[in-house]
Enzyme design. Sequence first.
Site, PDB file in Angstrom:
ATOM      1  N   CYS A 119       0.739  -1.143   0.114  1.00 37.58           N
ATOM      2  CA  CYS A 119      -0.019  -0.040   0.093  1.00 37.58           C
ATOM      3  C   CYS A 119       0.617   1.359  -0.104  1.00 37.58           C
ATOM      4  O   CYS A 119       2.104   1.071  -0.085  1.00 37.58           O
ATOM      5  CB  CYS A 119      -1.132  -0.139   1.112  1.00 37.58           C
ATOM      6  N   ASP A 120       0.058   2.287   0.019  1.00 39.09           N
ATOM      7  CA  ASP A 120       0.692   3.644  -0.288  1.00 39.09           C
ATOM      8  C   ASP A 120       2.016   3.995  -0.159  1.00 39.09           C
ATOM      9  O   ASP A 120       2.871   4.287  -1.243  1.00 39.09           O
ATOM     10  CB  ASP A 120      -0.471   4.620  -0.115  1.00 39.09           C
ATOM     11  N   LYS A 121       2.470   4.245   1.165  1.00 41.36           N
ATOM     12  CA  LYS A 121       3.743   4.795   1.275  1.00 41.36           C
ATOM     13  C   LYS A 121       4.634   3.783   1.576  1.00 41.36           C
ATOM     14  O   LYS A 121       5.978   3.936   1.728  1.00 41.36           O
ATOM     15  CB  LYS A 121       3.801   5.852   2.691  1.00 41.36           C
ATOM     16  N   SER A 466      -5.492  12.062  -2.722  1.00 42.38           N
ATOM     17  CA  SER A 466      -5.531  10.360  -2.810  1.00 42.38           C
ATOM     18  C   SER A 466      -5.501  10.261  -4.259  1.00 42.38           C
ATOM     19  O   SER A 466      -6.136  10.768  -5.058  1.00 42.38           O
ATOM     20  CB  SER A 466      -6.630   9.781  -2.041  1.00 42.38           C
TER      21      SER A 466
END
Length: 551
Positions: A119-121, A466
């Site tokens: 996921c993102d980071k 986002s």
Amino acid sequence: MISDRVKTGAARMPHRSLFKAMGYSDEELARPLIGVVNSQNEIIPGHIHLDTVAAAVKKGVLAAGGTPIEFPSIGICDGITMGHVGMRYSLASRELIADSIESMAIAHGFDGLVLITNCDKIVPGMLMAAARLNIPSIVVSGGPMLAGNRGALSLSNTFEAVGSYAAGTMDEQQLLEIENNACPTCGSCAGMYTANSMNCLCEALGISLPGNGTVPAVFAERIRLAKRAGSRIMDLVREDIKPLDIMTRGAFINALKVDMALGCSTNSILHIPAIAHEAGVDITFDIANEISAVTPNLCHLAPAGPAHIEDLYYAGGVPAVMKELDKLGLIDAGLKTVTLKTVGENLKDIKNLNENVIRPADSPYSKTGGIAVLKGNLAQVGCVVKRSAVAPEMMKSTLRARVFDCEQDAIDAIFDKQIEKGDIVVIRYEGPKGGPGMPEMLSPTSALAGMGLDKDVALITDGRFSGASRGASIGHVTPEAMEGGVIALVKDGDIVDIDIDAGSIELRVTPQELEERRKNWVKPAPRITKGYLARYAKMVTGADRGAVLDL
């Protein structure tokens, strides 16, 4: 290599003794020791299943003659942190992830690393660590979530539903139906949001195996891919192929072109420069814009369109997108990858299996990329917009400023129906230093979309968005308000001219008036004065530099 150090010499006996306390045998210590960095936890849907992926990776390492040694990494769920103070920690956690992997890898002298992310980071944090350490490494993700309600729903629908409910166009039962069906499986959320953007770009960088970005989390193929990654790290160790042999300047340019073709999250324009910084490569807003100008946008995946990552998978995935770009001569095909083949060799037999999902190179959605950088007196260094998710009527517009000094005040005004057609919502003091942590603004953009205002109202911020945001959502304004950027001087009622195709954003205020306003501007006190975020705010650079930490 640690295997050489611990298996020979009387001086290394204490080291071997400590390994043997954990049950390691002489045979295991004689093999290359592979760090398996597992970011599994029980708070992120994209990470809940990563123990299964890690087990498969370790089988691959063992089968290829290595000794896998697992250790953890933290991870934050951007969706769960959205709309409250927790979001300020999301981007900042990227640096903690990179630093912790650096600490573990150097302290224990691993021969190679398999970085299990999703996921993102977590993805860019691990890539930053790989570039910084420069020991043989490969990235394997946990894979995307399937879309809900037979492919019709994903996370962005949940946030937009809140806006629809506030507007009175959706009742509680409908809200509950979306809540129960939008996220039906484990995995990274199903649209071309930040997690899937970065996992796809790992393929374009050559640091992961083909399929890393698109094989669904719940497919058996994901486990087979993890086993192959575990085996492949042993090849990389034996051949001494390191991340900086793969993540060259050409690889970053390839990744930016794939970014533009896919219509990735604007967060990629934060993370690619940050990863490149660790690799000693300079990637700027200007470079991103130059690439966008010559790269067609081939995909409209959620939130820009109805397709999801599973549709991209069935269409041929990232290799099929790269194959289309290669037809235009846009891909550097001679670069190394973790497959031990070149980019061109990887693409040799690839076909586009669904031209409704991946447009042919000669029939793109647009001749320019999915992301645009705008410049003008309101963003002198630049700001970023996901052009592929902007309605045609908002590509060029003149709007009235409604100014808010924090995200929550803007959200309250939107839900109180104080925002009207023709407004541009200005949210400031939410940049890397001002936030601190440059929080995402999915809640206000989704509220606007859910209330049917995404074709009439824009939003601009020195924070970020986002990948699930759509509409004229303009972020990364640099210089940020906390640094005295012009966004700090905007007043209610000011007129803002936006021309996305021309790459311009102008505040209709004379230089003389701006100078008068600057004389009266008072820099606000920091929101957070202790702990990690206080230290982060003092060291973080601007969004144009990837919001990296700099002493």
